[in-house]
Design a protein around this motif. Structure first.
Motif, mmCIF file in Angstrom:
data_model
loop_
_atom_site.group_PDB
_atom_site.id
_atom_site.type_symbol
_atom_site.label_atom_id
_atom_site.label_comp_id
_atom_site.label_asym_id
_atom_site.label_seq_id
_atom_site.Cartn_x
_atom_site.Cartn_y
_atom_site.Cartn_z
ATOM 1 N N LYS A 117 98.173 -43.611 -45.846
ATOM 2 C CA LYS A 117 98.029 -44.253 -44.566
ATOM 3 C C LYS A 117 98.352 -45.653 -44.771
ATOM 4 O O LYS A 117 98.716 -46.268 -43.519
ATOM 5 C CB LYS A 117 96.769 -43.993 -44.004
ATOM 6 C CG LYS A 117 96.450 -42.369 -43.664
ATOM 7 C CD LYS A 117 95.156 -42.081 -43.290
ATOM 8 C CE LYS A 117 94.914 -40.777 -42.754
ATOM 9 N NZ LYS A 117 95.325 -39.766 -43.795
ATOM 10 N N LEU A 118 98.487 -46.146 -46.044
ATOM 11 C CA LEU A 118 98.920 -47.568 -46.040
ATOM 12 C C LEU A 118 100.490 -47.840 -45.746
ATOM 13 O O LEU A 118 100.863 -47.089 -45.937
ATOM 14 C CB LEU A 118 98.360 -48.011 -47.450
ATOM 15 C CG LEU A 118 97.017 -47.824 -47.950
ATOM 16 C CD1 LEU A 118 97.046 -48.025 -49.528
ATOM 17 C CD2 LEU A 118 96.325 -48.849 -47.190
ATOM 18 N N GLU A 119 100.551 -49.108 -45.378
ATOM 19 C CA GLU A 119 101.664 -49.328 -44.835
ATOM 20 C C GLU A 119 102.911 -49.268 -45.727
ATOM 21 O O GLU A 119 103.865 -48.900 -45.768
ATOM 22 C CB GLU A 119 101.918 -50.712 -44.134
ATOM 23 C CG GLU A 119 103.174 -51.209 -43.808
ATOM 24 C CD GLU A 119 103.439 -50.311 -42.489
ATOM 25 O OE1 GLU A 119 104.768 -50.211 -41.768
ATOM 26 O OE2 GLU A 119 102.514 -49.921 -41.691
ATOM 27 N N SER A 120 102.478 -49.724 -47.157
ATOM 28 C CA SER A 120 103.626 -49.924 -48.271
ATOM 29 C C SER A 120 103.808 -48.308 -48.501
ATOM 30 O O SER A 120 104.778 -48.188 -49.109
ATOM 31 C CB SER A 120 102.794 -50.771 -49.321
ATOM 32 O OG SER A 120 101.587 -49.962 -49.991
ATOM 33 N N CYS B 34 100.603 -44.370 -54.575
ATOM 34 C CA CYS B 34 99.965 -43.514 -53.358
ATOM 35 C C CYS B 34 99.495 -42.246 -53.398
ATOM 36 O O CYS B 34 98.636 -42.119 -52.759
ATOM 37 C CB CYS B 34 101.342 -43.679 -52.275
ATOM 38 S SG CYS B 34 101.807 -45.375 -51.854
ATOM 39 N N ASN B 35 100.256 -41.697 -54.367
ATOM 40 C CA ASN B 35 99.813 -39.839 -54.358
ATOM 41 C C ASN B 35 98.664 -39.735 -55.297
ATOM 42 O O ASN B 35 98.014 -38.686 -55.372
ATOM 43 C CB ASN B 35 101.000 -39.194 -54.885
ATOM 44 C CG ASN B 35 102.083 -39.345 -53.865
ATOM 45 O OD1 ASN B 35 102.010 -39.238 -52.544
ATOM 46 N ND2 ASN B 35 103.423 -38.947 -54.213
ATOM 47 N N ASN B 36 98.401 -40.930 -55.989
ATOM 48 C CA ASN B 36 97.208 -40.936 -56.798
ATOM 49 C C ASN B 36 95.624 -40.499 -56.321
ATOM 50 O O ASN B 36 94.761 -40.148 -57.028
ATOM 51 C CB ASN B 36 96.934 -42.219 -57.853
ATOM 52 C CG ASN B 36 96.219 -41.842 -58.814
ATOM 53 O OD1 ASN B 36 95.826 -40.840 -59.500
ATOM 54 N ND2 ASN B 36 95.743 -43.061 -59.611
ATOM 55 N N THR B 37 95.462 -41.102 -55.237
ATOM 56 C CA THR B 37 94.224 -41.078 -54.547
ATOM 57 C C THR B 37 94.618 -40.591 -52.815
ATOM 58 O O THR B 37 95.176 -41.248 -51.891
ATOM 59 C CB THR B 37 93.518 -42.293 -54.461
ATOM 60 O OG1 THR B 37 93.486 -42.930 -55.962
ATOM 61 C CG2 THR B 37 92.053 -42.266 -53.750
ATOM 62 N N GLY C 46 98.974 -51.420 -53.186
ATOM 63 C CA GLY C 46 99.675 -50.931 -54.397
ATOM 64 C C GLY C 46 100.280 -51.921 -55.301
ATOM 65 O O GLY C 46 100.341 -52.859 -55.133
ATOM 66 N N PRO C 47 100.719 -51.331 -56.506
ATOM 67 C CA PRO C 47 101.618 -52.202 -57.506
ATOM 68 C C PRO C 47 102.820 -52.882 -56.965
ATOM 69 O O PRO C 47 103.125 -53.986 -57.468
ATOM 70 C CB PRO C 47 101.841 -51.175 -58.602
ATOM 71 C CG PRO C 47 101.933 -49.917 -57.989
ATOM 72 C CD PRO C 47 101.053 -49.728 -56.899
#
Length: 85
Positions: free
Chosen positions: A55-58, A47-50, A23-24
Motif C-alpha cells: 500500500k506504500l506509494e513507492s 515490498c513483498n517481504n512484509t 523501502g531501500p
C-alpha cells in the motif's frame, strides 16, 4: 560555535525526512524505476517481504514499473536495433 552545532543538527533533521520508510529505494516515481530496474527489483523484494507494504506509494510505483518493464525493454531493444541498421 553556533555554526559548528547548527550543521550537524541540520544533517540529522534532514536525514529524518528521507524516504527510508518507503523501502531501500523508496521515494521514486514509475519512470525512475523503469530506468533503474535492478533497484526496482530490490524495492519489490522489500515490498513483498512484509504484509501491508504494497500500500506504500513507492511499492505501488515499483509494481507499476514492473508491470510496464517488458514493453519498455522491448521498445528500447527495437530502438537500438533500428539505430544499428
Amino acid at each position: 560555535m553556533l555554526k559548528k552545532v547548527t550543521l550537524p543538527v541540520m544533517v540529522i533533521v534532514l536525514a529524518g525526512c528521507s524516504s527510508f520508510d518507503q523501502g531501500p529505494e523508496g521515494g521514486h516515481n514509475v519512470s525512475w524505476y523503469l530506468h533503474h530496474q535492478e533497484k526496482m527489483s530490490q524495492e519489490l523484494a522489500w515490498c513483498n517481504n512484509t504484509t501491508g507494504r504494497d500500500k506504500l506509494e513507492s511499492c505501488k510505483n515499483a509494481q507499476t514499473a514492473s508491470d510496464k518493464a517488458l514493453g519498455y525493454n522491448a521498445k528500447r531493444t527495437l530502438r537500438s536495433l533500428g539505430n544499428a541498421l
